[in-house]
Enzyme design. Structure first.
Site, PDB file in Angstrom:
ATOM      1  N   GLY A  20       0.828  -1.207   0.000  1.00 31.89           N
ATOM      2  CA  GLY A  20       0.000   0.000   0.000  1.00 31.89           C
ATOM      3  C   GLY A  20       0.860   1.254   0.000  1.00 31.89           C
TER       4      GLY A  20
ATOM      5  N   ASN B 257      -2.962  -8.365   0.111  1.00 33.23           N
ATOM      6  CA  ASN B 257      -3.943  -9.016  -0.777  1.00 33.23           C
ATOM      7  C   ASN B 257      -4.259  -8.135  -1.992  1.00 33.23           C
ATOM      8  OD1 ASN B 257      -5.599  -7.013   0.213  1.00 33.23           O
ATOM      9  ND2 ASN B 257      -7.311  -8.374   0.719  1.00 33.23           N
TER      10      ASN B 257
ATOM     11  N   THR C 223      -6.178  -2.512  -2.081  1.00 31.24           N
ATOM     12  CA  THR C 223      -5.907  -1.120  -2.486  1.00 31.24           C
ATOM     13  C   THR C 223      -4.429  -0.902  -2.816  1.00 31.24           C
ATOM     14  OG1 THR C 223      -5.743  -0.572  -0.130  1.00 31.24           O
ATOM     15  CG2 THR C 223      -7.811  -0.031  -1.227  1.00 31.24           C
TER      16      THR C 223
ATOM     17  N   ASP D 185      -4.252 -12.809   2.464  1.00 29.63           N
ATOM     18  CA  ASP D 185      -5.267 -12.004   3.132  1.00 29.63           C
ATOM     19  C   ASP D 185      -5.125 -12.207   4.643  1.00 29.63           C
ATOM     20  OD1 ASP D 185      -7.759 -11.085   4.229  1.00 29.63           O
ATOM     21  OD2 ASP D 185      -8.552 -11.112   2.181  1.00 29.63           O
ATOM     22  N   VAL D 186      -4.951 -11.114   5.394  1.00 28.73           N
ATOM     23  CA  VAL D 186      -4.683 -11.242   6.835  1.00 28.73           C
ATOM     24  C   VAL D 186      -5.877 -11.757   7.635  1.00 28.73           C
ATOM     25  CG1 VAL D 186      -2.845  -9.510   6.875  1.00 28.73           C
ATOM     26  CG2 VAL D 186      -5.229  -8.809   7.317  1.00 28.73           C
TER      27      VAL D 186
ATOM     28  N   LYS E 212     -13.567  -7.186   9.301  1.00 22.06           N
ATOM     29  CA  LYS E 212     -12.836  -8.467   9.392  1.00 22.06           C
ATOM     30  C   LYS E 212     -11.335  -8.233   9.285  1.00 22.06           C
ATOM     31  CE  LYS E 212     -16.127 -11.791   7.500  1.00 22.06           C
ATOM     32  NZ  LYS E 212     -16.399 -12.629   6.311  1.00 22.06           N
TER      33      LYS E 212
ATOM     34  N   LYS F 139       2.705 -13.602  19.396  1.00 16.93           N
ATOM     35  CA  LYS F 139       2.747 -14.363  20.643  1.00 16.93           C
ATOM     36  C   LYS F 139       3.625 -15.614  20.469  1.00 16.93           C
ATOM     37  CE  LYS F 139      -0.431 -16.938  23.549  1.00 16.93           C
ATOM     38  NZ  LYS F 139      -1.790 -17.457  23.578  1.00 16.93           N
TER      39      LYS F 139
ATOM     40  N   TYR G  11     -14.610   1.256   9.886  1.00 16.73           N
ATOM     41  CA  TYR G  11     -13.186   1.582  10.025  1.00 16.73           C
ATOM     42  C   TYR G  11     -12.868   1.989  11.465  1.00 16.73           C
ATOM     43  CZ  TYR G  11      -8.713   3.917   8.868  1.00 16.73           C
ATOM     44  OH  TYR G  11      -7.397   4.309   8.798  1.00 16.73           O
TER      45      TYR G  11
ATOM     46  N   ARG H  87      -8.864   9.971  -1.318  1.00 18.13           N
ATOM     47  CA  ARG H  87      -8.553  10.874  -0.214  1.00 18.13           C
ATOM     48  C   ARG H  87      -8.243  12.265  -0.755  1.00 18.13           C
ATOM     49  NH1 ARG H  87      -4.918   6.921   3.448  1.00 18.13           N
ATOM     50  NH2 ARG H  87      -4.500   5.988   1.419  1.00 18.13           N
TER      51      ARG H  87
HETATM   52  P1  NAD Z   1      -3.541   1.780   1.588  1.00 19.21           P
HETATM   53  O1  NAD Z   1      -4.945   1.464   1.252  1.00 19.21           O
HETATM   54  O2  NAD Z   1      -2.679   2.375   0.523  1.00 19.21           O
HETATM   55  O3  NAD Z   1      -2.792   0.508   2.146  1.00 19.21           O
HETATM   56  C1  NAD Z   1      -3.436  -0.569   2.784  1.00 19.21           C
HETATM   57  C2  NAD Z   1      -2.802  -1.861   2.289  1.00 19.21           C
HETATM   58  O4  NAD Z   1      -3.407  -2.971   2.968  1.00 19.21           O
HETATM   59  C3  NAD Z   1      -3.044  -2.080   0.780  1.00 19.21           C
HETATM   60  O5  NAD Z   1      -1.856  -2.491   0.166  1.00 19.21           O
HETATM   61  C4  NAD Z   1      -4.091  -3.186   0.753  1.00 19.21           C
HETATM   62  O6  NAD Z   1      -4.056  -3.948  -0.428  1.00 19.21           O
HETATM   63  C5  NAD Z   1      -3.748  -3.957   2.001  1.00 19.21           C
HETATM   64  N1  NAD Z   1      -4.854  -4.753   2.541  1.00 19.21           N
HETATM   65  C6  NAD Z   1      -6.144  -4.337   2.744  1.00 19.21           C
HETATM   66  N2  NAD Z   1      -6.877  -5.339   3.240  1.00 19.21           N
HETATM   67  C7  NAD Z   1      -6.040  -6.413   3.355  1.00 19.21           C
HETATM   68  C8  NAD Z   1      -6.205  -7.750   3.803  1.00 19.21           C
HETATM   69  N3  NAD Z   1      -7.398  -8.200   4.235  1.00 19.21           N
HETATM   70  N4  NAD Z   1      -5.145  -8.583   3.765  1.00 19.21           N
HETATM   71  C9  NAD Z   1      -3.928  -8.153   3.317  1.00 19.21           C
HETATM   72  N5  NAD Z   1      -3.714  -6.896   2.892  1.00 19.21           N
HETATM   73  C10 NAD Z   1      -4.761  -6.040   2.907  1.00 19.21           C
HETATM   74  O7  NAD Z   1      -3.590   2.739   2.865  1.00 19.21           O
HETATM   75  P2  NAD Z   1      -2.410   3.475   3.658  1.00 19.21           P
HETATM   76  O8  NAD Z   1      -2.724   4.910   3.652  1.00 19.21           O
HETATM   77  O9  NAD Z   1      -1.099   3.011   3.201  1.00 19.21           O
HETATM   78  O10 NAD Z   1      -2.696   2.954   5.143  1.00 19.21           O
HETATM   79  C11 NAD Z   1      -1.911   1.947   5.744  1.00 19.21           C
HETATM   80  C12 NAD Z   1      -2.337   1.774   7.182  1.00 19.21           C
HETATM   81  O11 NAD Z   1      -2.170   2.998   7.907  1.00 19.21           O
HETATM   82  C13 NAD Z   1      -3.805   1.378   7.351  1.00 19.21           C
HETATM   83  O12 NAD Z   1      -3.915   0.431   8.394  1.00 19.21           O
HETATM   84  C14 NAD Z   1      -4.471   2.668   7.751  1.00 19.21           C
HETATM   85  O13 NAD Z   1      -5.623   2.443   8.514  1.00 19.21           O
HETATM   86  C15 NAD Z   1      -3.379   3.348   8.537  1.00 19.21           C
HETATM   87  N6  NAD Z   1      -3.582   4.816   8.536  1.00 19.21           N
HETATM   88  C16 NAD Z   1      -3.342   5.548   7.417  1.00 19.21           C
HETATM   89  C17 NAD Z   1      -3.564   6.915   7.434  1.00 19.21           C
HETATM   90  C18 NAD Z   1      -3.303   7.791   6.238  1.00 19.21           C
HETATM   91  O14 NAD Z   1      -3.567   8.979   6.290  1.00 19.21           O
HETATM   92  N7  NAD Z   1      -2.766   7.287   5.140  1.00 19.21           N
HETATM   93  C19 NAD Z   1      -4.040   7.527   8.592  1.00 19.21           C
HETATM   94  C20 NAD Z   1      -4.300   6.741   9.710  1.00 19.21           C
HETATM   95  C21 NAD Z   1      -4.047   5.384   9.671  1.00 19.21           C
HETATM   96  N1  UDP Z   2     -12.613  15.830   0.931  1.00 18.10           N
HETATM   97  C1  UDP Z   2     -13.004  16.791   0.015  1.00 18.10           C
HETATM   98  N2  UDP Z   2     -12.890  16.486  -1.310  1.00 18.10           N
HETATM   99  C2  UDP Z   2     -12.413  15.299  -1.765  1.00 18.10           C
HETATM  100  C3  UDP Z   2     -12.012  14.332  -0.816  1.00 18.10           C
HETATM  101  C4  UDP Z   2     -12.131  14.630   0.537  1.00 18.10           C
HETATM  102  O1  UDP Z   2     -13.434  17.882   0.374  1.00 18.10           O
HETATM  103  O2  UDP Z   2     -12.339  15.112  -2.995  1.00 18.10           O
HETATM  104  C5  UDP Z   2     -12.697  16.170   2.367  1.00 18.10           C
HETATM  105  C6  UDP Z   2     -13.424  15.146   3.224  1.00 18.10           C
HETATM  106  O3  UDP Z   2     -14.812  15.386   3.229  1.00 18.10           O
HETATM  107  C7  UDP Z   2     -12.772  15.393   4.578  1.00 18.10           C
HETATM  108  C8  UDP Z   2     -11.345  15.793   4.231  1.00 18.10           C
HETATM  109  O4  UDP Z   2     -11.373  16.229   2.881  1.00 18.10           O
HETATM  110  O5  UDP Z   2     -13.402  16.466   5.229  1.00 18.10           O
HETATM  111  C9  UDP Z   2     -10.333  14.681   4.372  1.00 18.10           C
HETATM  112  O6  UDP Z   2     -10.840  13.564   3.674  1.00 18.10           O
HETATM  113  P1  UDP Z   2     -10.009  12.227   3.475  1.00 18.10           P
HETATM  114  O7  UDP Z   2     -10.914  11.246   2.806  1.00 18.10           O
HETATM  115  O8  UDP Z   2      -8.704  12.536   2.826  1.00 18.10           O
HETATM  116  O9  UDP Z   2      -9.622  11.734   4.952  1.00 18.10           O
HETATM  117  P2  UDP Z   2     -10.435  11.637   6.338  1.00 18.10           P
HETATM  118  O10 UDP Z   2     -11.805  12.198   6.197  1.00 18.10           O
HETATM  119  O11 UDP Z   2     -10.425  10.192   6.650  1.00 18.10           O
HETATM  120  O12 UDP Z   2      -9.607  12.455   7.258  1.00 18.10           O
END
Ligand code: NAD
Ligand code: UDP
Length: 312
Positions: free
Chosen positions: A11, A33, A36, A57-58, A90, A104, A144, A185
């Site tokens: 990801g 998996n 995304t 898949d985790v 899940k 563990k 989420y 996003r």
């Molecule tokens: P992302 O969607 O790019 O990455 C998530 C990755 O997990 C992807 O590669 C996806 O294919 C994989 N994945 C999803 N479901 C799976 C499953 N069941 N089994 C195996 N792999 C699976 O998102 P990201 O921004 O890189 O986020 C990574 C982590 O950080 C997430 O846990 C997210 O909740 C956390 N996080 C991200 C942000 C952010 O702003 N990017 C903020 C808070 C928390």
């Molecule tokens: N948002 C927006 N336009 C977009 C995508 C998101 O105005 O095209 C807004 C969304 O409603 C939120 C903020 O930007 O208020 C951040 O959204 P994002 O999905 O990036 O993350 P999160 O809401 O999880 O912080």
């Protein structure tokens, strides 16, 4: 040399983390998996003898001998995590149970990628780790938010009952290269729209705020947290306290891309948090960490990435 498992390693954040861990001289097992994530994000590492990619898949158990686990597997964009909410729950809950079980058995240290979403639509500002949050348990975001809250509870219970060495990081909005162009996003949406001269889609009036952290700062914080003594488990906020309205972000993106895109206003999604800003005093104290990349500089790097990615 440590053997480190990264779930969600293909990801956005996971791929940056894998790169950094390899660079630091570790062996990395990337489990994903590809819901995304994508192979494109990790293509430069494929072929490195210290990098292993496993399509898995985790939600089902995974066995390996490892020293450390970074548990990132979970879609993070509201669009993607709401696509199949049951699967999101899940992934968070069963994924945590499976990875904690592995930690563990192998006595590995395990870090949970938690989120500022555990605070929901917060009633205190900025958010401190001791705030319990304001989450709608039945709303569109709950798959989420509650999945991540349950994962934190699982981590704490494995720690208390079984002495598993855990770390919980609460990540605030993170952006940077390797975000998916259709991720949904805000940062990637605005940059892609600006570069393609499409309207910039502001949801609601654009007065809601977020605090945006560049991905390199986050990866540094994650690695520092993993390296803390066993008696520091968090949760710890890692984010950039610089707070911007979504309209300000749109204006910055337009300015930095030199785009002629116009702003359009669309309905605000359900339970969209009004304000978000981390208090990072704990991270400063325990990790000796603070973000060093300002939004303007991080946006520049991200714009350059998407310019190349979109072939512009
Ligand atoms: P992302 O969607 O790019 O990455 C998530 C990755 O997990 C992807 O590669 C996806 O294919 C994989 N994945 C999803 N479901 C799976 C499953 N069941 N089994 C195996 N792999 C699976 O998102 P990201 O921004 O890189 O986020 C990574 C982590 O950080 C997430 O846990 C997210 O909740 C956390 N996080 C991200 C942000 C952010 O702003 N990017 C903020 C808070 C928390
Ligand atoms: N948002 C927006 N336009 C977009 C995508 C998101 O105005 O095209 C807004 C969304 O409603 C939120 C903020 O930007 O208020 C951040 O959204 P994002 O999905 O990036 O993350 P999160 O809401 O999880 O912080």
């Amino acid at each position: 040399m440590k053997r480190i498992l990264v779930t969600g390693g293909a990801g956005f954040i996971g791929s940056h983390l894998c790169e950094r861990l390899l660079k630091d001289g570790n062996e990395v097992i990337c489990v994903d998996n590809f819901f995304t994530g994508s192979k494109e994000n990790i293509v430069d590492m494929i072929g490195n003898p210290y990098f292993e990619l496993v399509r898995h898949d985790v939600v089902t158990p995974f066995l390996a001998e490892v020293d450390e686990i970074y548990n990132l597997a979970c879609p993070a964009s509201p669009v993607h995590y709401q696509y199949n909410g049951i699967k999101t729950i899940k992934t968070s809950v069963m994924g945590a149970i499976n990875m904690l079980g592995l930690a563990k058995r192998t006595r590995a240290k395990i870090l949970q990628a938690s989120t500022s979403e555990v605070y929901g639509d917060p009633l205190i500002h900025p958010q401190l780790e001791n705030y319990w949050g304001h989450v709608n348990p039945i709303g569109a975001r709950s798959c989420y938010d509650e999945g991540k809250r349950c994962a934190e509870s699982l981590f704490m219970n494995y720690h208390r009952q079984n002495g598993v060495r855990i770390k919980i990081i609460r990540i605030f909005n993170t952006y940077g290269p390797k975000m998916h162009p259709n991720d949904g996003r805000v940062v990637s949406n605005f940059i892609v729209q600006a570069l393609q001269r499409q309207d910039i889609t502001i949801y609601g009036n654009g007065n809601q705020t977020r605090s945006f952290q560049y991905v390199d700062d986050l990866v540094e914080g994650m690695i520092r947290l993993m390296g803390t003594p066993d008696d520091f488990i968090g949760p710890v906020n890692v984010g950039n306290p610089g707070e911007f309205t979504i309209r300000q972000l749109a204006e910055m993106v337009i300015r930095q891309t030199g785009s002629k895109s116009k702003l359009v206003y669309l309905p605000l999604p359900q339970d969209d948090p009004v304000q978000r800003q981390p208090n990072i005093e704990l991270a400063k104290e325990k990790l000796g960490w603070k973000p060093v990349v300002p939004l303007e500089e991080g946006l520049q790097k991200t714009i350059a990435y998407f310019t190349g990615k979109l072939g512009l």
